[in-house]
Design an enzyme around this catalytic site. Structure first.
Site, mmCIF file in Angstrom:
data_model
loop_
_atom_site.group_PDB
_atom_site.id
_atom_site.type_symbol
_atom_site.label_atom_id
_atom_site.label_comp_id
_atom_site.label_asym_id
_atom_site.label_seq_id
_atom_site.Cartn_x
_atom_site.Cartn_y
_atom_site.Cartn_z
ATOM 1 N N ASP A 126 58.285 69.367 -13.548
ATOM 2 C CA ASP A 126 57.710 70.306 -14.507
ATOM 3 C C ASP A 126 58.794 71.252 -15.015
ATOM 4 O O ASP A 126 59.947 70.853 -15.140
ATOM 5 C CB ASP A 126 56.573 71.073 -13.817
ATOM 6 C CG ASP A 126 55.464 71.466 -14.762
ATOM 7 O OD1 ASP A 126 55.706 72.329 -15.619
ATOM 8 O OD2 ASP A 126 54.361 70.925 -14.641
ATOM 9 N N HIS A 185 54.625 77.347 -16.519
ATOM 10 C CA HIS A 185 53.762 76.184 -16.316
ATOM 11 C C HIS A 185 53.890 75.609 -14.909
ATOM 12 O O HIS A 185 52.897 75.396 -14.202
ATOM 13 C CB HIS A 185 54.106 75.131 -17.370
ATOM 14 C CG HIS A 185 53.182 73.961 -17.408
ATOM 15 N ND1 HIS A 185 53.429 72.798 -16.716
ATOM 16 C CD2 HIS A 185 52.029 73.754 -18.074
ATOM 17 C CE1 HIS A 185 52.469 71.928 -16.955
ATOM 18 N NE2 HIS A 185 51.592 72.490 -17.769
ATOM 19 N N ASN A 197 45.403 67.161 -24.011
ATOM 20 C CA ASN A 197 44.454 68.199 -24.438
ATOM 21 C C ASN A 197 44.046 68.101 -25.906
ATOM 22 O O ASN A 197 43.838 69.108 -26.569
ATOM 23 C CB ASN A 197 45.072 69.582 -24.197
ATOM 24 C CG ASN A 197 45.454 69.801 -22.765
ATOM 25 O OD1 ASN A 197 44.831 69.267 -21.858
ATOM 26 N ND2 ASN A 197 46.495 70.587 -22.535
ATOM 27 N N SER A 256 46.653 69.826 -17.526
ATOM 28 C CA SER A 256 47.756 70.194 -16.627
ATOM 29 C C SER A 256 47.251 70.936 -15.402
ATOM 30 O O SER A 256 47.842 70.842 -14.327
ATOM 31 C CB SER A 256 48.762 71.099 -17.354
ATOM 32 O OG SER A 256 49.661 70.356 -18.120
#
Length: 628
Positions: free
Chosen positions: A354, A387, A479, A541
C-alpha cells in the site's frame, strides 16, 4: 454455505454512528437482488458526495472523542502530579499529536500557554479562537467541560476544548486542528473516484478503455469506471530468458535516450522519453521476440493474553476508546465471538502492500515489522498518504489498550510494503515488486487494497509467484459501482472483496460481478490515521483488510491449511446475502469470523477439506518412499 441468518443480537453494546442508525434491522439478510445497477452518473455522484460528507462528520466526531479522552487524562495528571508536566513534556506531547496546536494550563493564580512552534493562525482565526477560549474559561470556572464548534464555520479548521480539575480551581484548555477533515476529503475524492484520477505522477499518463484499448478522456469521477491508465513513455517486457549485456547495450542504442531500466527476473521496465508506449511495444515485439510486451499500468487505492477459549465463552467488548461508539463493523461479522477461538498469532504475518504505514502510531506500536519501501528502498515504508495506515489498523491495531480502535487481530503482525507513492498510486512494477518481496519475506497473507481495470500479465505473474508460495492474496474490487472486472481482484488466485454497509446491503459505490468472492463492511470504517490520529473512511479498500485479518486468524488457529483451503473456508462460511447462494452482487456473502474459525478447527483439518489433506499425506508418503 451457512444457513440464512437474522442479524441483530450480535451488535450488543455498539452505539449508533452519526445521526443515522448503523444497526441492521430485524429483517432477513436476503436483500434486494439488484441493489444499484440502474443508477445514472448524477445519482452515483450524489450518493458518493453524501458518503464523503458522512465520512467527514464521522471523522470530526472521532477526533473530538479522542481529544476529550486525552484532555481528561492530562487534566488529572496536572492535578495529581503537576511537577511531571513541564515544558519538555508538553512539547513531546505536541510533537506526537501534531493536531494539538495550543495548550493552556489555568489555576487560580496564573495561566500558562504552550503553543506549537509551527502554529501561526491568521488574524480571523486567532480572533475566533480567543472568543472560544473565553467561553472555555467560563465553563471551567463552573467546573464544566467545554467544546466549541469547528471554526471558521464555512471551512472548519480548528476547535477548542476544555476540561476542569479541582472543582473549578484548575483546568486545561486546548486548541486542536481539524486539518484531518481536508485530508479525508482529498483522500476520498480520489478513493471514491469523485475526481478524474490520477493526475499526479512522475511521467505523463495515458488513459484508455480496458475493453477496446482505445484512448479515452477522463473528465469526471464517473469516467474512471471505463478507464485505466499507463505511463505513456514506458513499456513492460518479459523475455524468454534474461537479455545479455550486449543486447541491453543494443536496446539503449536503438531507443536513444533511455532511463536506466528496472527488472524482476526476466521482466524489464524500459522508459524512453522520445518514444510512445505503442512505439516501444512495436520495437520490442518486432526485434526481440519477447514472451509478452504490455503497457506499464498504474494501480490506484480502492478505499472509497490467552489465545484460545471454549465455545461457551463470550468475549466482552474491548475497552478501546472508539470501539463501542464507532466500530459497528466488528460485531456485525462476529469478530468478538471469534476471538473466543483465536486472537491470532505473531508468526502469521499480513503484508499490506500500500502507501506504507505510520510507523510511530501508538495504536500500532508492537504490531508492525520493519517492512520495505519499493518506491525508495533506502527509506523506511512511512505512510505519506494515510491509506496504508488506515488499512493496517483495521487488521491489527492494538486491542484492549484503552486507546483508539480495536483491530481484528490481537496477535498477528503487519508487514508494511510501500508500493504506492505520495499520490496514492503505484505502477505495475512497484506493486508486483511489493508482492514478490512480501512473499519472499514471510507473509502468509497479502492485502491489496488497490486496483485497475487493466489485466496486466506482469502483475499476474507476481500474483502467481506469491500464490505458488502458499500466500493467501486478498484484493479490493473497486469503487465505481460497475460490473467491469478489476485487477488484481479478478485473478483466479485472488480472493476478491466488495463492500457492504451497516444494514448488510451492497455499499452504493462497491463494484460487483461474477468474480466477486465475499463481502465485508466498507462504509465509514474507523481506523488509525497518520500523526496519532483516527479517521472514518469508506471504500472496498476498507472492506478488504477485514478479510485479510480473517485469513490471518484462520491460519493462526490451523497453520496446516493451504492457501486454497483458507480461501474455501472463507467462501463457504458466510452470512448469505442477496439471492440464495452465490450471486454477482454479494458473491458468496458477507464474511462470518466465528463460523469460519469454527470450520477451520483447532489444529485439525475441517471435514469439508478432508480429501485435500489426505492427498497431502499420500504425496508426503510417496516422496519419502522414492528418496534413496
Amino acid at each position: 454455505m451457512s444457513k440464512r441468518k437474522w442479524i441483530a443480537a450480535g451488535l450488543t453494546g455498539t452505539a449508533a454512528l452519526l445521526a443515522i442508525s448503523m444497526f441492521p434491522s430485524k429483517t432477513p439478510v436476503h436483500n434486494e437482488a439488484k441493489p444499484s445497477e440502474s443508477r445514472g452518473p448524477r445519482q452515483e455522484q450524489h450518493l458518493k458526495q453524501l458518503l464523503l460528507q458522512r465520512d467527514m462528520v464521522a471523522t470530526d466526531r472521532i477526533v473530538r472523542h479522542d481529544a476529550r479522552k486525552h484532555l481528561k487524562e492530562l487534566s488529572q495528571k496536572l492535578t495529581h502530579s503537576p511537577e511531571q508536566v513541564n515544558s519538555a513534556y508538553i512539547r513531546k506531547l505536541q510533537d506526537e499529536h501534531q493536531h494539538l496546536l495550543s495548550l493552556i494550563w489555568i489555576d487560580s493564580k496564573h495561566e500558562q500557554e504552550f503553543r506549537h512552534p509551527s502554529f501561526t493562525p491568521g488574524s480571523k482565526e486567532d480572533q475566533q479562537a480567543k472568543s472560544y477560549l473565553q467561553l472555555a474559561k467560563k465553563s471551567l470556572n463552573r467546573n464544566q467541560s467545554y467544546e466549541s464548534p469547528g471554526f471558521p464555520a464555512d471551512n472548519p479548521k480548528f476547535f477548542v476544548a476544555g476540561e476542569p480539575a479541582k472543582k473549578g480551581e484548575q483546568g486545561v484548555i486546548a486548541l486542536y486542528s481539524l486539518e484531518i477533515l481536508d485530508k479525508v476529503k482529498n483522500h476520498q475524492h480520489k478513493n471514491l473516484r469523485l475526481i478524474p484520477y490520477p493526475k499526479e505522477g512522475r511521467y505523463k499518463m495515458e488513459s484508455f478503455h480496458p475493453d477496446t484499448l482505445m484512448d479515452t478522456t477522463v473528465k469526471t469521477g464517473q469516467d474512471n469506471e471505463n478507464a485505466s491508465h499507463y505511463y505513456e513513455n514506458e513499456v513492460v517486457v518479459t523475455f524468454h530468458k534474461p537479455p545479455t549485456q550486449a543486447a541491453l547495450k543494443q536496446i539503449r542504442k536503438d531507443l536513444g535516450s533511455i532511463i536506466p531500466y528496472q527488472k524482476i527476473n526476466n521482466t524489464y521496465i524500459f522508459h524512453a522519453s522520445n518514444k510512445s508506449m505503442s512505439q516501444l511495444q512495436a520495437y520490442f515485439t518486432s526485434k526481440w521476440n519477447p514472451k509478452f510486451v504490455e503497457p506499464h499500468y498504474l494501480y490506484l487505492t480502492n478505499e472509497t493474553t490467552p489465545q484460545t477459549g471454549t465455545m461457551e465463552d463470550t468475549t466482552g467488548a474491548p475497552n478501546d476508546l472508539l470501539y463501542s461508539e464507532y466500530q459497528w463493523n466488528l460485531p456485525i461479522i462476529e469478530t468478538t465471538r471469534g476471538w473466543n477461538l483465536t486472537k491470532g498469532k505473531s508468526d502469521v504475518i499480513v503484508a499490506v502492500v500500500d502507501t506504507g504505514v505510520d510507523l510511530s502510531h501508538p495504536d500500532l506500536k508492537g504490531r508492525l515489522l520493519p517492512g520495505y519501501n519499493v518506491i525508495s528502498p533506502s527509506n523506511k515504508p512511512m505512510d505519506d498518504v494515510g491509506h496504508g495506515t488506515h488499512v493496517s489498523g483495521i487488521i491489527s491495531a492494538k486491542v484492549n489498550n484503552n486507546e483508539g480502535i480495536a483491530g481484528m487481530t490481537w496477535g498477528n503482525k503487519v508487514l508494511p510494503v510501500k508500493a504506492l507513492d505520495a499520490s496514492g498510486s503505484g505502477t505495475t512494477y512497484s506493486v508486483a515488486q511489493g508482492i514478490i518481496w512480501a512473499a519472499d519475506h514471510g507473509a502468509k497473507v497479502i492485502n491489496l487494497s488497490l486496483g485497475n481495470y487493466a489485466d496486466a500479465q506482469f502483475l499476474h505473474d507476481a500474483i502467481k509467484y506469491a500464490y505458488n508460495k502458499d500466500v493467501v492474496i486478498i484484493a479490493a474490487t473497486g469503487n465505481d459501482n460497475t460490473e467491469r472486472p478489476g485487477y488484481p481482484a479478478a485473478y483466479p488466485e485472488v480472493l476478491s472483496v466488495s463492500a457492504t454497509d451497516s444494514k448488510l446491503n451492497k455499499a452504493s459505490f462497491s463494484n460487483y460481478g461474477n468474480y466477486i468472492d465475499v463481502m465485508a463492511p466498507g462504509e465509514s470504517i474507523a481506523s488509525t490515521y497518520p500523526h496519532n490520529q483516527y479517521a472514518a473512511l469508506s471504500g472496498t479498500s476498507m472492506a478488504t483488510p477485514h478479510v485479510s485479518a480473517l485469513a490471518a486468524l484462520i491460519r493462526s488457529i490451523n497453520p496446516d491449511l493451504r492457501n486454497t483451503e483458507v480461501m474455501d473456508i472463507i467462501r463457504k462460511n458466510v452470512i448469505d446475502l442477496g439471492e440464495p447462494g452465490r450471486d454477482k452482487y454479494y458473491g458468496f456473502g458477507q464474511i462470518d469470523v466465528l463460523a469460519a474459525l469454527q470450520a477451520a478447527g483447532s489444529g485439525q483439518s475441517p471435514l469439508q477439506l478432508w480429501p485435500q489433506h489426505i492427498q497431502d499425506e499420500i504425496n508426503n508418503l510417496l516422496q519419502k518412499r522414492v528418496q534413496p
